[in-house]
Design an enzyme around this catalytic site. Structure first.
Site, PDB file in Angstrom:
ATOM      1  N   GLU A 180      -9.527  -0.984  -2.439  1.00  0.00           N
ATOM      2  CA  GLU A 180     -10.564  -1.685  -1.661  1.00  0.00           C
ATOM      3  C   GLU A 180     -11.324  -0.737  -0.742  1.00  0.00           C
ATOM      4  O   GLU A 180     -12.489  -0.969  -0.415  1.00  0.00           O
ATOM      5  CB  GLU A 180      -9.937  -2.806  -0.831  1.00  0.00           C
ATOM      6  CG  GLU A 180      -8.932  -2.333   0.204  1.00  0.00           C
ATOM      7  CD  GLU A 180      -8.459  -3.441   1.124  1.00  0.00           C
ATOM      8  OE1 GLU A 180      -9.273  -4.331   1.451  1.00  0.00           O
ATOM      9  OE2 GLU A 180      -7.276  -3.407   1.525  1.00  0.00           O
ATOM     10  N   ASP A 195       0.815  -1.216   0.000  1.00  0.00           N
ATOM     11  CA  ASP A 195       0.000   0.000   0.000  1.00  0.00           C
ATOM     12  C   ASP A 195       0.853   1.273   0.000  1.00  0.00           C
ATOM     13  O   ASP A 195       0.336   2.363  -0.258  1.00  0.00           O
ATOM     14  CB  ASP A 195      -0.911   0.025   1.229  1.00  0.00           C
ATOM     15  CG  ASP A 195      -1.924  -1.098   1.231  1.00  0.00           C
ATOM     16  OD1 ASP A 195      -2.154  -1.678   0.160  1.00  0.00           O
ATOM     17  OD2 ASP A 195      -2.475  -1.405   2.302  1.00  0.00           O
TER      18      ASP A 195
END
Length: 383
Positions: A248, A153
């Site tokens: 997400e 990430d």
């Protein structure tokens, strides 16, 4: 030790720490399964020691950098807030806190005791913001800790880069480019979902190098506008297809991110597929069909690419620079495009976020391609 999700490059860090340590007469011990290796380790039990402690040397780390994953294995364990603890630890009556979901235990005393019994002078903690939040706790308790940031990430504070990010974007780019043939052949809307619970770096940078639209957690889009942008682009394409990538944790106005399952050790629950939700909304508004692909776990699997192998090896050596200098509370980092040692991030600040003003086009729902002169190679500054 390695904690949290695996990423390509972890073994490169481990190898460099071992090799550099051996050159400086250091004994290197691998703690298996992340923080669990210090909360569950019972040094009075030979089987427990064998399970959680792995002596490391040049022989058993010589070839590990050729592979992804971590030879030390990993877990999502937060020693400050454990819901279940071994019986021998429970017998020590660790501090407990009553929460909405039950009792949690702080077994930091057990962690400190094991570090002392193992005669650990320095702990090298490799992980993301969750794992490093406990590394910061140990530093405050007097343990000498040096950290190395890893997460696909790329959202750890105080550094512009985390191990695993380049490989994740490279894999996402390759997957999207391959699927163009299928999405195009069927003249559909291609929707891709990637990890990014709180930060949209992976989706944004993948969109940057594949020239597609993206939706990220830092900006709440308008659903009608998003659908219109996608369908207008599709109609304008001679091949009559369009692609979009979503983090997400992305959302649109009026949409609540759907979660399910029990929270992990750091309070995170699994998120339902935002990709499937968008496909349903497009279906309600048009007769267009969608192909939804979840790229999440595939992006963290396999061997590292060049950038991750290079940076992982360098971070490992920088961490050893700090260890040999007797330093603590520091993290190997890239700042202004240069290697350095930065403070382990303050957990209270949470993960690093995409700077919307400079990196995201809020009108077109695309990366911002302008005004990059003077930026570091990864187009962002540590915060």
């Amino acid at each position: 030790m390695t904690g949290g999700g695996d990423v390509p490059g972890l073994n490169s860090v481990i190898k460099e720490v071992v090799y550099r340590g051996s050159e400086n007469e250091c004994d290197v011990i691998g703690i298996r399964r992340g923080w669990e290796g210090l909360t569950h380790l019972n040094l009075d039990d030979p089987l427990s020691e064998e399970h959680y402690i792995m002596p490391l040397d040049r022989s058993n780390t010589r070839t590990i950098d050729r592979y992804g994953g971590t030879i030390l294995h990993s877990s999502r364990t937060n020693p400050s807030k454990m819901k279940k603890i071994p019986e021998f630890v429970a017998a020590q009556n660790p501090p407990q806190t009553q929460t909405k979901t039950g009792v949690t235990y702080d077994v930091s005393k057990q962690v400190l005791a094991n570090l002392e019994k193992l005669k650990i002078d320095h702990l090298v903690a490799i992980g993301g913001d969750d794992t490093l939040s406990y590394a910061a706790r140990l530093d405050s308790l007097g343990v000498k800790v040096v950290a190395i940031p890893k997460t696909m990430d790329n959202d750890v504070r105080n550094t512009e880069y985390c191990i695993g990010f380049s490989t994740a974007v490279t894999r996402a780019m390759d997957a999207i480019q391959r699927q163009r043939t299928t999405v195009g052949s069927h003249e559909r809307v291609g929707i891709f979902r990637v990890f990014g619970r709180d930060a949209g770096f992976t989706a944004l940078y993948t969109a940057y190098v594949t020239s597609i639209r993206c939706v990220i957690p830092e900006f709440t889009v308008n659903l009608d506008k998003l659908v219109e942008l996608l369908l207008s682009e599709k109609r304008a394409m001679s091949s009559n297809y369009v692609l979009c990538i979503l983090s997400e944790g992305a959302k649109w106005e009026g949409y609540t991110v759907q979660e399910y399952g029990e929270p992990d050790a750091f309070g995170h629950r699994r998120k339902a597929s935002i990709g499937e939700a968008l496909a349903m909304e497009i279906g309600k508004r048009s007769d267009e069909e969608c192909i939804v692909s979840d790229l999440t776990y595939d992006l963290r699997s396999g061997e590292p690419d060049f950038a991750d192998k290079l940076i992982a090896a360098t971070f490992g050596n920088i961490a050893m620079d700090a260890v040999l200098a007797g330093k603590s509370g520091l993290m190997a980092a890239l700042v202004h495009g240069c290697y350095t040692l930065a403070p382990i991030p303050d957990p209270a600040l949470g993960p690093r976020k995409v700077d919307i003003a400079t990196m995201y086009n809020t009108d077109r729902y695309r990366p911002n391609y302008s005004s990059k002169m003077g930026l570091p190679i990864f187009l962002t500054k540590a915060s």
